[in-house]
Write a protein that holds these residues in place. Sequence first.
Motif, PDB file in Angstrom:
ATOM      1  N   SER A 228      52.584  46.169 -56.811  1.00 35.85           N
ATOM      2  CA  SER A 228      52.591  47.373 -57.812  1.00 35.85           C
ATOM      3  C   SER A 228      51.355  47.832 -58.413  1.00 35.85           C
ATOM      4  CB  SER A 228      53.523  47.105 -59.000  1.00 35.85           C
ATOM      5  OG  SER A 228      53.025  46.222 -59.784  1.00 35.85           O
ATOM      6  N   HIS A 229      50.999  48.747 -58.995  1.00 38.54           N
ATOM      7  CA  HIS A 229      49.761  48.938 -59.773  1.00 38.54           C
ATOM      8  C   HIS A 229      49.626  48.234 -60.821  1.00 38.54           C
ATOM      9  CE1 HIS A 229      52.621  50.884 -62.592  1.00 38.54           C
ATOM     10  NE2 HIS A 229      51.760  50.688 -63.642  1.00 38.54           N
ATOM     11  N   TYR A 230      50.417  47.478 -61.512  1.00 39.26           N
ATOM     12  CA  TYR A 230      50.502  46.910 -62.772  1.00 39.26           C
ATOM     13  C   TYR A 230      50.302  45.232 -62.268  1.00 39.26           C
ATOM     14  CZ  TYR A 230      51.185  44.326 -67.063  1.00 39.26           C
ATOM     15  OH  TYR A 230      51.215  43.704 -68.133  1.00 39.26           O
ATOM     16  N   ILE A 231      49.302  44.492 -62.808  1.00 39.89           N
ATOM     17  CA  ILE A 231      48.965  43.153 -62.929  1.00 39.89           C
ATOM     18  C   ILE A 231      48.961  42.532 -64.194  1.00 39.89           C
ATOM     19  CG2 ILE A 231      47.542  41.320 -61.938  1.00 39.89           C
ATOM     20  CD1 ILE A 231      46.069  43.389 -60.149  1.00 39.89           C
ATOM     21  N   ALA A 232      49.919  41.733 -64.510  1.00 39.61           N
ATOM     22  CA  ALA A 232      50.131  40.949 -65.760  1.00 39.61           C
ATOM     23  C   ALA A 232      49.035  39.877 -65.771  1.00 39.61           C
ATOM     24  CB  ALA A 232      51.413  40.442 -65.853  1.00 39.61           C
ATOM     25  N   LYS A 233      47.888  39.975 -66.747  1.00 44.57           N
ATOM     26  CA  LYS A 233      46.658  38.850 -66.646  1.00 44.57           C
ATOM     27  C   LYS A 233      47.122  38.003 -67.846  1.00 44.57           C
ATOM     28  CE  LYS A 233      43.853  42.465 -65.031  1.00 44.57           C
ATOM     29  NZ  LYS A 233      42.795  43.486 -65.544  1.00 44.57           N
ATOM     30  N   GLY A 234      46.518  36.612 -67.563  1.00 37.97           N
ATOM     31  CA  GLY A 234      46.495  35.705 -68.653  1.00 37.97           C
ATOM     32  C   GLY A 234      47.377  34.467 -68.482  1.00 37.97           C
ATOM     33  N   SER A 235      48.313  34.593 -67.072  1.00 38.18           N
ATOM     34  CA  SER A 235      49.028  33.287 -66.942  1.00 38.18           C
ATOM     35  C   SER A 235      49.406  33.369 -65.542  1.00 38.18           C
ATOM     36  CB  SER A 235      50.040  33.133 -67.723  1.00 38.18           C
ATOM     37  OG  SER A 235      50.982  31.942 -67.455  1.00 38.18           O
ATOM     38  N   HIS A 236      49.416  32.207 -64.655  1.00 36.49           N
ATOM     39  CA  HIS A 236      50.108  32.098 -63.305  1.00 36.49           C
ATOM     40  C   HIS A 236      51.406  32.224 -63.476  1.00 36.49           C
ATOM     41  CE1 HIS A 236      46.062  31.059 -61.454  1.00 36.49           C
ATOM     42  NE2 HIS A 236      45.893  30.354 -62.306  1.00 36.49           N
ATOM     43  N   TRP A 237      51.995  32.097 -64.635  1.00 36.41           N
ATOM     44  CA  TRP A 237      53.350  32.094 -64.429  1.00 36.41           C
ATOM     45  C   TRP A 237      54.161  33.594 -64.341  1.00 36.41           C
ATOM     46  CZ3 TRP A 237      55.371  27.397 -63.388  1.00 36.41           C
ATOM     47  CH2 TRP A 237      54.410  26.494 -63.635  1.00 36.41           C
ATOM     48  N   TYR A 238      53.335  34.462 -64.763  1.00 36.77           N
ATOM     49  CA  TYR A 238      53.964  35.831 -64.470  1.00 36.77           C
ATOM     50  C   TYR A 238      54.027  36.102 -63.089  1.00 36.77           C
ATOM     51  CZ  TYR A 238      51.894  36.533 -69.220  1.00 36.77           C
ATOM     52  OH  TYR A 238      51.644  36.450 -70.794  1.00 36.77           O
ATOM     53  N   ALA A 239      54.868  37.324 -62.986  1.00 35.83           N
ATOM     54  CA  ALA A 239      55.333  37.833 -61.899  1.00 35.83           C
ATOM     55  C   ALA A 239      54.235  38.406 -61.048  1.00 35.83           C
ATOM     56  CB  ALA A 239      56.650  38.852 -61.878  1.00 35.83           C
ATOM     57  N   ASP A 240      54.335  38.086 -59.630  1.00 37.53           N
ATOM     58  CA  ASP A 240      53.241  38.721 -58.851  1.00 37.53           C
ATOM     59  C   ASP A 240      52.967  40.274 -59.234  1.00 37.53           C
ATOM     60  OD1 ASP A 240      53.093  36.417 -57.193  1.00 37.53           O
ATOM     61  OD2 ASP A 240      54.764  36.770 -56.744  1.00 37.53           O
ATOM     62  N   GLY A 241      51.720  40.682 -59.262  1.00 35.53           N
ATOM     63  CA  GLY A 241      51.271  41.971 -59.277  1.00 35.53           C
ATOM     64  C   GLY A 241      50.275  42.701 -58.704  1.00 35.53           C
ATOM     65  N   GLY A 242      50.124  43.892 -58.579  1.00 32.51           N
ATOM     66  CA  GLY A 242      48.816  44.390 -58.002  1.00 32.51           C
ATOM     67  C   GLY A 242      49.231  44.700 -56.482  1.00 32.51           C
ATOM     68  N   PRO A 243      48.384  45.389 -55.807  1.00 30.87           N
ATOM     69  CA  PRO A 243      48.913  45.675 -54.204  1.00 30.87           C
ATOM     70  C   PRO A 243      48.890  44.462 -53.518  1.00 30.87           C
ATOM     71  CG  PRO A 243      47.190  47.059 -55.034  1.00 30.87           C
ATOM     72  CD  PRO A 243      47.297  46.265 -56.259  1.00 30.87           C
ATOM     73  N   LYS A 244      49.888  44.599 -52.587  1.00 31.50           N
ATOM     74  CA  LYS A 244      50.195  43.322 -51.785  1.00 31.50           C
ATOM     75  C   LYS A 244      50.193  43.526 -50.339  1.00 31.50           C
ATOM     76  CE  LYS A 244      50.727  40.474 -55.097  1.00 31.50           C
ATOM     77  NZ  LYS A 244      49.462  39.517 -55.351  1.00 31.50           N
ATOM     78  N   PRO A 245      49.835  42.604 -49.381  1.00 31.17           N
ATOM     79  CA  PRO A 245      49.931  42.850 -48.110  1.00 31.17           C
ATOM     80  C   PRO A 245      51.291  43.252 -47.516  1.00 31.17           C
ATOM     81  CG  PRO A 245      48.619  40.936 -48.634  1.00 31.17           C
ATOM     82  CD  PRO A 245      49.272  41.305 -49.872  1.00 31.17           C
ATOM     83  N   ALA A 246      51.308  43.895 -46.344  1.00 29.98           N
ATOM     84  CA  ALA A 246      52.643  44.392 -45.711  1.00 29.98           C
ATOM     85  C   ALA A 246      53.703  43.101 -45.605  1.00 29.98           C
ATOM     86  CB  ALA A 246      52.356  45.083 -44.477  1.00 29.98           C
TER      87      ALA A 246
END
Length: 273
Positions: A228-246
């Motif tokens: 997704s466009h959104y990246i939750a920042k501040g912790s490794h425990w947040y869900a994966d965000g940002g553009p991802k490989p196919a």
Amino acid sequence: ALDSRAGLDAGFPPLRTVRKAAPDVKVNALPENMAAVPAASFRMKVEFQVRECGFYESRSDLLGSTKLHQPVVFERDASLKPYAIDLTPVTNAQFARFLASAKYAPRYKENFLRHWIDGAPPRGKEDHPVVYVDLDDARAYARWAAKRLPTEEEWQYVAQGPDALRYPWGNEMKEGACNAGEDTTGVTAFPDGRSPFGCYDMCGNTWEWTESEHSDGRTRFCILRGGSHYIAKGSHWYADGGPKPANFAAKFLLMWPGVDRCATIGFRCAASL
């Protein structure tokens, strides 16, 4: 008598995960705004981020010595029959037409189309992917459109093509090929990011539901694709965000529609040919 029937075993045995079968929806001719995909057999490599919830199974021993928040890759052979898939994710405007025609109303309405204003898409975002829809909302739209959701295998093959590209456009991240901003964008805003089959938005913008629901009788989950466009920042425990490989997959635990609906998940449709 009660003691004799009591289950005193404190063990928590792993349960076998079963995947729900995709509905059989066929079309004789290629519908408008869909890409035709021929039958294919390929070696499917799926990348996960190691998390406590496991992967296709919930067993913690599958982690082995791999540390949390590190990538792990699963491989399997996949065979696909001919199918069609939407060129773009379903937009707010398309979903509005569905509501007007089908008179659809979810049983649980919490967070349903939360981003809409007075029952209508936000002005200027009619061509953005619809979000705040859960898996069953997406399935309801697909049934109305005489389609279904794509399986995880169908989604990945269309995104990476026969050459198993890392991204829809090639093997390297490319500026201007996908949404990496702070909000959703129009579904055709990045023509340079189209997949080998001409599909838009298969990297970034929103995650997408797939018809890959699993259950072990205790836990239900669905596989999300695309990032997704959104990246939750501040912790490794947040869900994966940002553009991802196919080939990147996210295991999304299904809890309740009001929780499953969120601002970063949309969907596109498919049908068998």
